[in-house]
Design an enzyme around this catalytic site. Sequence first.
Site, PDB file in Angstrom:
ATOM      1  N   GLY A 251      63.831  73.374  57.739  1.00  0.00           N
ATOM      2  CA  GLY A 251      64.787  73.709  56.688  1.00  0.00           C
ATOM      3  C   GLY A 251      64.568  72.888  55.429  1.00  0.00           C
ATOM      4  O   GLY A 251      64.688  73.408  54.307  1.00  0.00           O
ATOM      5  N   ASP A 252      64.240  71.609  55.596  1.00  0.00           N
ATOM      6  CA  ASP A 252      63.954  70.754  54.440  1.00  0.00           C
ATOM      7  C   ASP A 252      62.693  71.230  53.729  1.00  0.00           C
ATOM      8  O   ASP A 252      62.614  71.220  52.496  1.00  0.00           O
ATOM      9  CB  ASP A 252      63.773  69.305  54.898  1.00  0.00           C
ATOM     10  CG  ASP A 252      64.907  68.828  55.779  1.00  0.00           C
ATOM     11  OD1 ASP A 252      66.059  69.200  55.513  1.00  0.00           O
ATOM     12  OD2 ASP A 252      64.638  68.089  56.753  1.00  0.00           O
TER      13      ASP A 252
END
Length: 301
Positions: A251-252
């Site tokens: 997600g990052d």
Amino acid sequence: MIYTMTCNPSLDYIVTVDGFQLGKTNRTQTEKMVAGGKGINVSMVLQNLGIANIALGFVTDDFTGMEFLRQIQTLKVKNDFVSVANGTTRINMKLKNIDGTEINGKGPIVTKEEQELLFVKLDLLQQDDILILSGSIPNGISDVFYGEIMKRLQDKGVLFVVDATKKLLEYALPYQPFLIKPNNHELGELFGVELTTRKSVVPYAKKIQDLGARNVLVSMAGEGAVFLAETGEVFQMEAPKGTLVYGGGAGDSMVAGFVTGWLQEKDYFHGFKMGVSAGSATAFSEGLATKEVVEAIYRTI
């Protein structure tokens, strides 16, 4: 300049344990210790993609904090962290082969005086700088913290990206962040619903736009992703084909990929494709996404 914020960084102890059993002595098959925290992951992927950035946040002056700084300096991540006196920088244990299973430390206690030292650094940001606010906050910091930062800088023309949950995100929305990136579970939690399909995500992403977010990027792991642009456009994308190695940091990486793509062409669809490509590149790799793998996946979409 792009700045990332990691208020609660960590050393991540990532292990595989075959046949893990509760109440038994389990031994690792593989193990590694890496600098962690959502903002740090964003910084490292941005760097891999050739985008200069500076990592900000809080880190303790004890042995875990010093090792965290040593690791990111070895990786040549530019940083300007505030030193914290009370508590310890987290050690997070992550079971790599039991996806989603981890034990995270609580982090240090950050005083008002130490928070003010960070505000002094943030006051130097200028027009068109990008500030990426990612992840949790340690003890001593209020849930309104990201909102306070955005309020303080709102007249400077800084673009805000927020990847946070619950109250941290809610208090940031009135300041119209340029981008937010919840996953489908986090988005559903805000509205008390379960969102399992891309179609079901769209109306709730629109609701959160109504609350202030300009652009909404929703990650959905193997279900792909959804992006609602401030132009009114809605994009949906299946997850690229590949073998999941480890989902941590995906997600990052999506945040870093989107920001990179948007900076390259100022085009939301290109940013969305870059975000999905970068998130998938990390999920399919032993470490965080590299430029070569991101570009290879991008060409398949």
